[in-house]
Write a protein that holds these residues in place. Structure first.
Motif, PDB file in Angstrom:
ATOM      1  N   ASP A 254      89.046  14.972 -31.342  1.00 49.82           N
ATOM      2  CA  ASP A 254      88.069  16.059 -31.426  1.00 49.82           C
ATOM      3  C   ASP A 254      87.060  15.966 -30.282  1.00 49.82           C
ATOM      4  OD1 ASP A 254      89.320  16.998 -33.692  1.00 49.82           O
ATOM      5  OD2 ASP A 254      87.886  16.090 -35.095  1.00 49.82           O
ATOM      6  N   ASP A 255      86.672  14.746 -29.927  1.00 51.45           N
ATOM      7  CA  ASP A 255      85.728  14.570 -28.828  1.00 51.45           C
ATOM      8  C   ASP A 255      86.320  15.061 -27.512  1.00 51.45           C
ATOM      9  OD1 ASP A 255      83.819  13.530 -30.488  1.00 51.45           O
ATOM     10  OD2 ASP A 255      84.240  11.426 -30.003  1.00 51.45           O
ATOM     11  N   GLN A 256      87.595  14.766 -27.272  1.00 53.24           N
ATOM     12  CA  GLN A 256      88.240  15.224 -26.039  1.00 53.24           C
ATOM     13  C   GLN A 256      88.314  16.751 -26.004  1.00 53.24           C
ATOM     14  OE1 GLN A 256      91.858  12.845 -26.500  1.00 53.24           O
ATOM     15  NE2 GLN A 256      91.386  11.773 -24.595  1.00 53.24           N
ATOM     16  N   VAL A 257      88.693  17.355 -27.104  1.00 53.91           N
ATOM     17  CA  VAL A 257      88.769  18.819 -27.143  1.00 53.91           C
ATOM     18  C   VAL A 257      87.389  19.423 -26.914  1.00 53.91           C
ATOM     19  CG1 VAL A 257      89.259  20.817 -28.613  1.00 53.91           C
ATOM     20  CG2 VAL A 257      90.805  18.840 -28.633  1.00 53.91           C
ATOM     21  N   GLY A 258      86.371  18.851 -27.529  1.00 52.23           N
ATOM     22  CA  GLY A 258      85.017  19.344 -27.326  1.00 52.23           C
ATOM     23  C   GLY A 258      84.582  19.257 -25.876  1.00 52.23           C
ATOM     24  N   ARG A 259      84.917  18.150 -25.217  1.00 52.70           N
ATOM     25  CA  ARG A 259      84.555  17.983 -23.806  1.00 52.70           C
ATOM     26  C   ARG A 259      85.284  19.006 -22.933  1.00 52.70           C
ATOM     27  NH1 ARG A 259      83.019  13.697 -20.295  1.00 52.70           N
ATOM     28  NH2 ARG A 259      82.014  14.795 -18.564  1.00 52.70           N
ATOM     29  N   LEU A 260      86.547  19.265 -23.234  1.00 47.22           N
ATOM     30  CA  LEU A 260      87.315  20.257 -22.482  1.00 47.22           C
ATOM     31  C   LEU A 260      86.708  21.653 -22.630  1.00 47.22           C
ATOM     32  CD1 LEU A 260      90.922  19.051 -23.417  1.00 47.22           C
ATOM     33  CD2 LEU A 260      89.909  18.995 -21.126  1.00 47.22           C
ATOM     34  N   TYR A 261      86.344  22.027 -23.854  1.00 46.90           N
ATOM     35  CA  TYR A 261      85.743  23.339 -24.094  1.00 46.90           C
ATOM     36  C   TYR A 261      84.404  23.459 -23.362  1.00 46.90           C
ATOM     37  CZ  TYR A 261      88.882  25.270 -27.724  1.00 46.90           C
ATOM     38  OH  TYR A 261      89.944  25.816 -28.398  1.00 46.90           O
ATOM     39  N   GLU A 262      83.544  22.450 -23.525  1.00 49.90           N
ATOM     40  CA  GLU A 262      82.205  22.507 -22.930  1.00 49.90           C
ATOM     41  C   GLU A 262      82.268  22.548 -21.402  1.00 49.90           C
ATOM     42  OE1 GLU A 262      80.366  19.064 -24.520  1.00 49.90           O
ATOM     43  OE2 GLU A 262      80.427  19.787 -26.604  1.00 49.90           O
ATOM     44  N   SER A 263      83.080  21.679 -20.805  1.00 47.65           N
ATOM     45  CA  SER A 263      83.183  21.632 -19.349  1.00 47.65           C
ATOM     46  C   SER A 263      83.721  22.943 -18.797  1.00 47.65           C
ATOM     47  CB  SER A 263      84.090  20.480 -18.917  1.00 47.65           C
ATOM     48  OG  SER A 263      83.549  19.229 -19.273  1.00 47.65           O
ATOM     49  N   SER A 264      84.729  23.510 -19.459  1.00 45.49           N
ATOM     50  CA  SER A 264      85.343  24.749 -18.989  1.00 45.49           C
ATOM     51  C   SER A 264      84.343  25.891 -18.996  1.00 45.49           C
ATOM     52  CB  SER A 264      86.550  25.100 -19.871  1.00 45.49           C
ATOM     53  OG  SER A 264      87.523  24.087 -19.827  1.00 45.49           O
ATOM     54  N   LYS A 265      83.589  26.026 -20.083  1.00 44.53           N
ATOM     55  CA  LYS A 265      82.606  27.110 -20.167  1.00 44.53           C
ATOM     56  C   LYS A 265      81.514  26.933 -19.121  1.00 44.53           C
ATOM     57  CE  LYS A 265      83.217  28.035 -25.105  1.00 44.53           C
ATOM     58  NZ  LYS A 265      82.573  28.067 -26.432  1.00 44.53           N
ATOM     59  N   ALA A 266      81.082  25.695 -18.902  1.00 43.88           N
ATOM     60  CA  ALA A 266      80.032  25.447 -17.915  1.00 43.88           C
ATOM     61  C   ALA A 266      80.510  25.797 -16.514  1.00 43.88           C
ATOM     62  CB  ALA A 266      79.599  23.984 -17.978  1.00 43.88           C
ATOM     63  N   ILE A 267      81.745  25.436 -16.190  1.00 41.75           N
ATOM     64  CA  ILE A 267      82.298  25.756 -14.861  1.00 41.75           C
ATOM     65  C   ILE A 267      82.388  27.268 -14.673  1.00 41.75           C
ATOM     66  CG2 ILE A 267      84.424  25.665 -13.479  1.00 41.75           C
ATOM     67  CD1 ILE A 267      84.869  22.832 -14.680  1.00 41.75           C
ATOM     68  N   MET A 268      82.899  27.968 -15.673  1.00 44.02           N
ATOM     69  CA  MET A 268      83.055  29.420 -15.570  1.00 44.02           C
ATOM     70  C   MET A 268      81.710  30.126 -15.428  1.00 44.02           C
ATOM     71  SD  MET A 268      86.196  29.998 -15.399  1.00 44.02           S
ATOM     72  CE  MET A 268      87.866  30.002 -16.025  1.00 44.02           C
ATOM     73  N   ARG A 269      80.725  29.674 -16.197  1.00 41.85           N
ATOM     74  CA  ARG A 269      79.401  30.309 -16.106  1.00 41.85           C
ATOM     75  C   ARG A 269      78.759  30.035 -14.753  1.00 41.85           C
ATOM     76  NH1 ARG A 269      78.767  28.692 -21.874  1.00 41.85           N
ATOM     77  NH2 ARG A 269      78.868  30.624 -23.093  1.00 41.85           N
ATOM     78  N   GLU A 270      78.872  28.816 -14.263  1.00 43.20           N
ATOM     79  CA  GLU A 270      78.276  28.467 -12.976  1.00 43.20           C
ATOM     80  C   GLU A 270      78.879  29.293 -11.845  1.00 43.20           C
ATOM     81  OE1 GLU A 270      75.886  26.678 -10.165  1.00 43.20           O
ATOM     82  OE2 GLU A 270      75.750  26.506 -12.356  1.00 43.20           O
ATOM     83  N   ALA A 271      80.171  29.617 -11.963  1.00 46.40           N
ATOM     84  CA  ALA A 271      80.855  30.384 -10.912  1.00 46.40           C
ATOM     85  C   ALA A 271      80.685  31.891 -11.076  1.00 46.40           C
ATOM     86  CB  ALA A 271      82.337  30.036 -10.914  1.00 46.40           C
TER      87      ALA A 271
END
Length: 589
Positions: A254-271
């Motif tokens: 669950d921690d890995q999935v959470g990190r994947l979701y959070e990182s992906s959204k942050a990258i998309m928003r930053e771009a």
């Protein structure tokens, strides 16, 4: 807030199965569709399915699907109001996106600025670093030459990955495990990148041994909303190109999935991302996650995310481009889905590309089965383009049922006229490394080349050779008093040519030429184009030395000496087309 302006007529700037997929989504949504096609695709399924189709002329990617001017001209001539790029070709080309916008058309994809910042893998690494996503060591900018690659390898150690800075799909990606391989790997990566994407810039990063390839399917609208539709695992690859993908990615915490979701959204928003896109990561054997890249387009494997969420990603792209709001958060995942790419490659011969004509095509049916295809029985899969024929997507209530249905579906699948990777799929769904035991998942990105016990028998059936485009003639006709130029199969215009213009497959057996039978000949294992000649007449070779490099279906294949000897009768030059079994040279003792 963006105005909502529903799309009315979409030009699909692509070919094959993805063009079929987008055209069908257009029909579902009540939107008109326009196809564009190169000469080898003039009779293809996607051309027949579209509401209208326009010839681009040309028989290679460079003079057809990569020609921005031709595509924009067709869009304007046809009255299209928007362009969907599919995947590959110009899908991640910011210049094309800007040209579409400048022509007053709607670009069904991310803004050019986001393509520039994320499609350029070097800049994407900078963004990922800024938002705290984990990263493997890599060059900050594209490298100029092989010497810079060597310097990076000396500083960071081997193995290293040389990657095209623009594009994806494994094109322009080469791994060097020894210093002596660096120069050739760099040259090959640049050639493949130029051929596939029109740009040859490459960067270098440390290659992680035995990682899993895990990604997130993302959607972002013009109102600032970003969701992750699902995770996917795409670790089963050959030549760093995916063969099997599944959603959700199994055997993650669950921690890995959470990190994947959070990182992906942050990258998309930053771009400042808008549209459908995919964040790709490597997951090490110790569970650590390392950001890999962002694909600023629809992925080949988008289907498995659709199957476990009920979301039509292509239609969502239409909605987003029209200015609509997503209207939902990360969707609930239900069930498990696995996609098997049906490529024209021989799994028993190191996945050798094999252009040809389908003389038999009978896909499976039944519960949980979906097929996204680009060809029908009797059609030719040309060597000029990708080897993908279709995608078999199998869905079940959980991974176990999806695998059970997969075994049945793959057994039902009948294809002839060329080898395909179906025998590999049949083997892998019974392999303990892929099946797992409920806690372990032992496949990784180079598992096929290193650990897979490949007992697949090389294809021994007849090969229905890939036909060249049939002869055509131009005929001037009058319609309502207006003169029109019509292109017809030769003979239909009233001028007999004495030749056949049908598409009946031409059979080719497994016989070799007399030279090949002697055991001295180096023969081409596939139909393709010579992109590099390594040897010269009279040169002494050891067994395993590279003779030439052949490209087929957008993949480079080094042709190596099967024995030691002196090169004689060399018949090879860069740009020449060779057929399956053609003699390149002989090696005399």
């Amino acid at each position: 807030m963006p105005d909502v302006k529903p799309l009315k007529k979409v030009l699909v700037a692509n070919r094959g199965e993805i063009a079929v997929r987008v055209i069908r989504a257009c029909k579902d949504a009540g939107i008109g569709s326009v196809a564009v096609y190169a000469d080898p695709d003039r009779d293809a399924l996607f051309v027949r399915l579209a509401d209208e189709a326009h010839a681009l002329g040309g028989a290679t990617p460079a003079d057809s699907y990569l020609d921005i001017g031709k595509i924009i001209a067709v869009a304007e001539r046809s009255g299209a109001d928007s362009v969907h790029p599919g995947y590959g070709f110009l899908a991640e080309n910011a210049g094309f996106a800007q040209a579409v916008i400048d022509a007053g058309l709607v670009w069904i994809g991310p803004p050019p600025s986001a393509i520039e910042s994320l499609g350029d893998k070097v800049r994407a690494r900078h963004i990922a670093e800024k938002v705290g996503a984990p990263l493997a060591p890599g060059t900050k900018d594209p490298v100029e030459n092989a010497d810079e690659v060597v310097a990076f390898a000396e500083e960071n150690g081997l193995p290293i990955a040389i990657k095209a800075a623009f594009g994806g799909g494994g094109r322009g990606l080469k791994v060097a495990r020894e210093m002596g391989e660096v120069a050739d790997a760099f040259e090959s990566a640049v050639r493949e990148a130029v051929s596939a994407f029109g740009r040859g810039e490459c960067f270098v990063e440390k290659f992680l041994d035995k990682p899993r390839h895990v990604e997130t399917q993302c959607l972002a609208d013009q109102h600032g909303n970003v969701v992750v539709v699902s995770t996917r695992d795409c670790s089963l690859q050959r030549r760093h190109q995916k063969l099997v993908e599944e959603a959700p990615a199994p055997f993650l915490t669950d921690d890995q999935v959470g990190r994947l979701y959070e990182s992906s959204k942050a990258i998309m928003r930053e771009a400042g991302y808008v549209g459908a896109g995919t964040c790709e990561f490597l997951v090490g054997q110790d569970g650590t996650i390392s950001f890999l890249e962002v694909n600023t387009r629809l992925q080949v494997e988008h289907c498995v995310s659709e199957e476990v969420t009920g979301i039509d990603l292509v239609r969502e792209m239409f909605r987003i481009a029209a200015g609509e709001e997503l209207g939902y958060d990360d969707p609930e995942i239900r069930g498990h889905s696995i996609e098997y790419r049906i490529n024209a490659e021989d799994g028993g011969a190191n996945f050798m590309p094999a252009p040809g004509t389908l003389s038999a095509w009978s896909p499976p049916h039944g519960p949980g089965i979906r097929l996204d295809g680009g060809y029908e029985n009797g059609e030719t899969i040309p060597g000029s383009f990708d080897s993908l024929i279709a995608k078999l997507i199998v869905t079940g209530r959980d991974r176990t049922q999806a695998l059970e249905r997969s075994r049945r579906a793959l057994d039902e699948f009948v294809v002839d006229g060329m080898p395909t990777v179906i025998p590999f799929h049949r083997a892998v769904v019974d392999d303990p490394a892929y099946i797992g035991d409920g806690s372990r998942f032992d496949v990784y990105t180079t598992w096929i080349e290193t650990d897979f016990d490949n007992q697949i028998t090389p294809y021994a059936g007849d090969v229905a050779e890939a036909d060249e485009p049939g002869e055509r003639q131009k005929v001037v006709v009058e319609v309502g008093g207006r003169r029109l130029e019509v292109v017809l199969p030769s003979g239909l215009g009233g001028i007999a040519t004495g030749g056949s213009t049908g598409s009946k497959p031409k059979r080719k057996g497994g016989k070799k030429s007399g030279a090949a039978a002697s055991g001295d000949a180096v023969t081409s294992p596939m139909q393709g184009t010579i992109v590099k000649v390594v040897v010269e007449e009279g040169q002494e070779l050891a067994e395993g030395d590279t003779v030439v490099v052949i490209e087929a279906m957008k993949m480079e294949q080094p042709l190596k000496a099967h024995k030691a000897g002196t090169v004689t009768g060399l018949q090879a030059e860069v740009g020449a087309t060779v057929t399956n079994g053609a003699v390149i040279c002989e090696l005399k003792d």
